[in-house]
Design a protein around this motif. Structure first.
Motif, PDB file in Angstrom:
ATOM      1  N   GLY A 110       0.786  -1.117  -0.079  1.00  0.00           N
ATOM      2  CA  GLY A 110       0.019   0.183   0.248  1.00  0.00           C
ATOM      3  C   GLY A 110       1.056   1.040  -0.037  1.00  0.00           C
ATOM      4  O   GLY A 110       2.317   1.190   0.129  1.00  0.00           O
ATOM      5  N   PRO A 111       0.280   2.521   0.064  1.00  0.00           N
ATOM      6  CA  PRO A 111       1.012   3.888   0.216  1.00  0.00           C
ATOM      7  C   PRO A 111       1.929   3.748   1.314  1.00  0.00           C
ATOM      8  O   PRO A 111       1.596   3.584   2.558  1.00  0.00           O
ATOM      9  CB  PRO A 111       0.121   4.854   0.253  1.00  0.00           C
ATOM     10  CG  PRO A 111      -1.288   4.103  -0.466  1.00  0.00           C
ATOM     11  CD  PRO A 111      -1.304   2.707  -0.036  1.00  0.00           C
ATOM     12  N   ASP A 112       3.172   4.009   1.157  1.00  0.00           N
ATOM     13  CA  ASP A 112       4.205   4.039   2.225  1.00  0.00           C
ATOM     14  C   ASP A 112       4.088   3.015   2.907  1.00  0.00           C
ATOM     15  O   ASP A 112       4.381   2.863   4.424  1.00  0.00           O
ATOM     16  CB  ASP A 112       3.774   5.238   2.879  1.00  0.00           C
ATOM     17  CG  ASP A 112       4.039   6.639   2.372  1.00  0.00           C
ATOM     18  OD1 ASP A 112       4.861   6.696   1.537  1.00  0.00           O
ATOM     19  OD2 ASP A 112       3.026   7.459   2.441  1.00  0.00           O
ATOM     20  N   ALA A 113       3.803   1.536   2.575  1.00  0.00           N
ATOM     21  CA  ALA A 113       3.987   0.422   2.973  1.00  0.00           C
ATOM     22  C   ALA A 113       4.598  -0.716   2.457  1.00  0.00           C
ATOM     23  O   ALA A 113       4.533  -0.849   1.228  1.00  0.00           O
ATOM     24  CB  ALA A 113       2.573   0.061   3.744  1.00  0.00           C
ATOM     25  N   PHE A 114       5.176  -1.559   3.427  1.00  0.00           N
ATOM     26  CA  PHE A 114       6.121  -2.734   2.517  1.00  0.00           C
ATOM     27  C   PHE A 114       5.990  -4.024   3.531  1.00  0.00           C
ATOM     28  O   PHE A 114       5.679  -3.727   4.738  1.00  0.00           O
ATOM     29  CB  PHE A 114       7.574  -2.449   2.507  1.00  0.00           C
ATOM     30  CG  PHE A 114       7.781  -1.008   1.723  1.00  0.00           C
ATOM     31  CD1 PHE A 114       7.909  -1.181   0.312  1.00  0.00           C
ATOM     32  CD2 PHE A 114       7.959   0.218   2.318  1.00  0.00           C
ATOM     33  CE1 PHE A 114       8.358   0.006  -0.526  1.00  0.00           C
ATOM     34  CE2 PHE A 114       7.966   1.151   1.352  1.00  0.00           C
ATOM     35  CZ  PHE A 114       8.308   1.082  -0.107  1.00  0.00           C
ATOM     36  N   ARG A 115       5.909  -5.036   2.703  1.00  0.00           N
ATOM     37  CA  ARG A 115       5.778  -6.427   3.384  1.00  0.00           C
ATOM     38  C   ARG A 115       7.071  -7.056   3.242  1.00  0.00           C
ATOM     39  O   ARG A 115       7.513  -7.366   2.044  1.00  0.00           O
ATOM     40  CB  ARG A 115       4.700  -7.254   2.745  1.00  0.00           C
ATOM     41  CG  ARG A 115       4.260  -8.328   3.212  1.00  0.00           C
ATOM     42  CD  ARG A 115       3.122  -8.854   2.249  1.00  0.00           C
ATOM     43  NE  ARG A 115       1.861  -8.099   1.831  1.00  0.00           N
ATOM     44  CZ  ARG A 115       1.474  -7.358   0.900  1.00  0.00           C
ATOM     45  NH1 ARG A 115       2.542  -7.556  -0.134  1.00  0.00           N
ATOM     46  NH2 ARG A 115       0.514  -6.698   0.765  1.00  0.00           N
TER      47      ARG A 115
END
Length: 289
Positions: A61-66
């Motif tokens: 998602g926006p500004d998110a990492f897995r």
């Protein structure tokens, strides 16, 4: 399509306005080049350039990492990321209910519940996807043996099965070949050593495909030429396997017609077909096939 639930994998999430900048400054992979809909391999290195943690990274998602990693080292990886975080505006968490599933032989995959399906960039043919979400299907593990056979055939090494954390450089496990190292980006932990190895062409250990006419010995079995070590077996599946070996010593064995043995069994070594490195002059993948 075949599918397998990977119970030995866990996910860490990093989210916030400075998450991308934070990860770009510590990890090998070029985060800015990470596209939506894909997962790429990467590593967090020691200052000496050895792999401390390996993982698969994707946008969540926006500004998110897995960051998907081995479940048995996830807590340590989480703590290490927190150590580097300092005042960075990002939250680092480890969701406990996220299930990791892999599917293949299809250019897309869907789950029976909400999930995220992403192309695994380690497989150039593009027919392997990771699925992140809730419980899949009936809850059985799927065909894990087929998954590992596919990974081995593709020349895709993973820590634990093929090498030990703290004991391999990114080049050893082909991260440089599968967009796991961003050579054009700025500094990150261990960058100086890895860049020097790249620019000087000094990588000598590489993941190679192993085949033979008999089932392979156990992972970790030493590969030898006239009693001298040249590498070690990693994952095995029937008569196929992976090994990390000194390609200069493999080349010398080929040039001089000497057998490469694994616990007394003759083996053949080959470069994965998608890889862009070669044996040193005088030896080729075809000669090993």
């Amino acid at each position: 399509m075949p599918i397998a639930r990977l119970e030995d994998r866990a996910v860490i999430t990093v989210a916030g306005p400075e998450a991308e900048h934070f990860l770009q400054n510590i990890l090998t992979v070029d985060i800015e080049a990470l596209a939506d809909g894909e997962v790429k391999p990467g590593a967090l290195l020691t200052p000496q350039g050895k792999i401390l943690f390996d993982f698969l990274i994707s946008r969540a998602g926006p500004d998110a990492f897995r960051l998907e990693c081995r479940a048995d080292v996830a807590a340590d990886f989480h703590r290490r990321l927190l150590m580097y975080k300092l005042r960075t505006k990002a939250e680092i968490s480890k969701p406990e209910q996220l299930v990791v599933t892999v599917a293949w032989q299809n250019d897309s995959a869907s789950s029976e519940t909400d999930s995220t399906s992403l192309r695994d960039a380690r497989f150039p043919q593009g027919d392997v996807v990771r699925i992140y979400g809730a419980e899949q299907g009936s809850g059985d593990g799927g065909d894990l043996a087929a998954w590992h056979a596919l990974r081995i055939a593709g020349g895709v090494a993973e820590s634990g099965a093929d090498y030990q954390l703290g004991d391999a450089f990114p080049h050893d496990v082909l991260l440089d070949q599968m967009s796991g190292v961003g050579f054009g980006k700025g500094c990150y932990v261990g960058q100086e050593v890895v860049s020097r190895m790249q620019h000087r062409g000094t990588a000598r250990r590489r993941v190679l495909l192993v085949s033979a006419d008999a089932p392979r010995p156990a992972p970790g079995t030493e590969l030898t030429v006239e009693g001298k070590p040249v590498g070690a077996l990693g994952s095995v599946s029937g008569k196929q396997g992976l090994a990390i070996a000194r390609i200069d010593r493999v080349k010398s064995a080929i040039d001089n017609g000497r057998e490469i043995l694994a616990d007394g069994i003759p083996v053949r070594l080959a470069i994965p077909g998608w890889a862009k490195f070669t044996f040193p002059e005088g030896a080729t993948a075809a000669e090993n096939g």
